[in-house]
Design an enzyme around this catalytic site. Structure first.
Site, PDB file in Angstrom:
ATOM      1  N   LYS A 165       0.838  -1.199   0.000  1.00 41.65           N
ATOM      2  CA  LYS A 165       0.000   0.000   0.000  1.00 41.65           C
ATOM      3  C   LYS A 165       0.874   1.250   0.000  1.00 41.65           C
ATOM      4  CE  LYS A 165      -1.921  -1.361   3.788  1.00 41.65           C
ATOM      5  NZ  LYS A 165      -2.752  -1.628   4.978  1.00 41.65           N
TER       6      LYS A 165
ATOM      7  N   THR B 140      -8.729   9.284   9.123  1.00 42.60           N
ATOM      8  CA  THR B 140      -8.431   8.048   8.394  1.00 42.60           C
ATOM      9  C   THR B 140      -8.112   6.885   9.328  1.00 42.60           C
ATOM     10  OG1 THR B 140      -6.113   8.739   8.211  1.00 42.60           O
ATOM     11  CG2 THR B 140      -7.579   9.300   6.380  1.00 42.60           C
TER      12      THR B 140
ATOM     13  N   GLY C 283      -8.185   3.511  11.077  1.00 37.39           N
ATOM     14  CA  GLY C 283      -8.762   2.224  10.720  1.00 37.39           C
ATOM     15  C   GLY C 283      -8.666   1.857   9.259  1.00 37.39           C
ATOM     16  N   THR C 284      -7.944   2.646   8.471  1.00 29.36           N
ATOM     17  CA  THR C 284      -7.870   2.399   7.030  1.00 29.36           C
ATOM     18  C   THR C 284      -7.345   1.007   6.701  1.00 29.36           C
ATOM     19  OG1 THR C 284      -7.451   4.756   6.686  1.00 29.36           O
ATOM     20  CG2 THR C 284      -6.968   3.291   4.855  1.00 29.36           C
ATOM     21  N   GLY C 285      -6.227   0.621   7.329  1.00 24.61           N
ATOM     22  CA  GLY C 285      -5.622  -0.666   7.017  1.00 24.61           C
ATOM     23  C   GLY C 285      -6.492  -1.842   7.422  1.00 24.61           C
ATOM     24  N   CYS C 286      -7.079  -1.772   8.608  1.00 18.98           N
ATOM     25  CA  CYS C 286      -7.976  -2.838   9.073  1.00 18.98           C
ATOM     26  C   CYS C 286      -9.164  -2.967   8.135  1.00 18.98           C
ATOM     27  CB  CYS C 286      -8.473  -2.527  10.479  1.00 18.98           C
ATOM     28  SG  CYS C 286      -7.190  -2.284  11.718  1.00 18.98           S
TER      29      CYS C 286
END
Length: 264
Positions: free
Chosen positions: A175, A206, A208-211
């Site tokens: 990412k 933003t 929590g984007t990865g989860c």
């Protein structure tokens, strides 16, 4: 009535509701799947950062996992915060006995820079968890942590992906959200390359984007998508969730997992 596709998240709890287990379950619901959870750690967390973290005993993690998988079954698994070498190894053993696609989000630090993975767990993640992954979804700091490859520009993404593939996952999604310009990610299995681009939204909320992205990929895999299709659909979902992110507390607010149904 038929049950929806079942997705299991193995991750830590975020008391503020923006990331971790809470974000995973919201994402799974939003994408039409039934979310289930194995809690690996509990955090005291809000919009300002992580104030405390406590990992669960490995026996508790195993009991949760077996309780869900042996009775209800799963069609995809997503892993997040694993905290320690012992937990990472335990989860790797559990995944080895489960015939379902696995999305590994190798959580190393929180949005606020708080460490969420012990240094001695990195070798376990590399040697045992990554080989179990259908897709691994590191951001650039996590990529550097795992491989030593520092990504400074889009041109560095293939080299970073190759370094991750050497540990054995079927697919790698590197990412590029920490780069400037559009949000550019690279998905590859070493043969195919899929470049995913999205406009960068000027929204600081933003958390929590990865989860959310990893859970969206797992949800789409459970529905039956191929990996490239699942990742593309997840990227679209999380990009819109970022655009709709809202303020919460005094710091960084979460992405909006329910943006597709929000009416006000």
């Amino acid at each position: 009535m038929q049950a929806p596709p079942r997705v299991l998240t193995v991750a830590g709890s975020d008391s503020g509701g923006g990331a971790g287990i809470q974000a995973d379950l919201k994402t799974m619901l939003a994408l039409g799947t039934h979310g289930m959870s194995v809690v690996t750690a509990v955090t005291a967390q809000n919009s300002l950062g992580v104030q405390g973290a406590w990992e669960l005993p490995t026996d508790a993690v195993v009991a949760q996992y077996r309780s869900v998988v042996d009775d209800i079954g799963v069609q995809a698994v997503k892993t997040g915060m694993l905290a320690s070498a012992a937990l990472a190894g335990t989860v790797a053993d559990l995944l080895a006995s489960t015939a379902a696609p696995v999305v590994v989000d190798p959580v190393g630090v929180s949005k606020h820079g708080d460490p969420l993975l012990a240094p001695d767990a990195l070798d376990v993640v590399r040697a045992r968890l990554l080989p179990a992954a259908t897709v691994v979804t590191p951001n650039l700091p996590e990529t550097a942590q795992l491989t030593g490859v520092a990504v400074e520009s889009e041109a560095d993404l293939p080299r970073a992906a190759d370094a991750l593939l050497a540990y054995g996952p079927r697919w790698v999604l590197v990412k590029g959200g920490h780069l400037r310009g559009d949000a550019v990610d690279l998905l590859t299995d070493g043969t195919e390359r899929h470049w995913l681009r999205a406009p960068r939204h000027p929204n600081r909320h933003t958390h929590g984007t990865g989860c959310t992205l990893a859970s969206a990929i797992a949800s789409r895999l459970a529905i039956g998508d191929t990996v490239p299709d699942a990742v593309a659909a997840a990227k679209e979902y999380v990009t819109a969730a970022i655009a709709a992110g809202f303020p919460l507390g005094k710091g960084i607010g979460p992405v909006d997992h329910g943006h597709r149904t929000r009416t006000a």
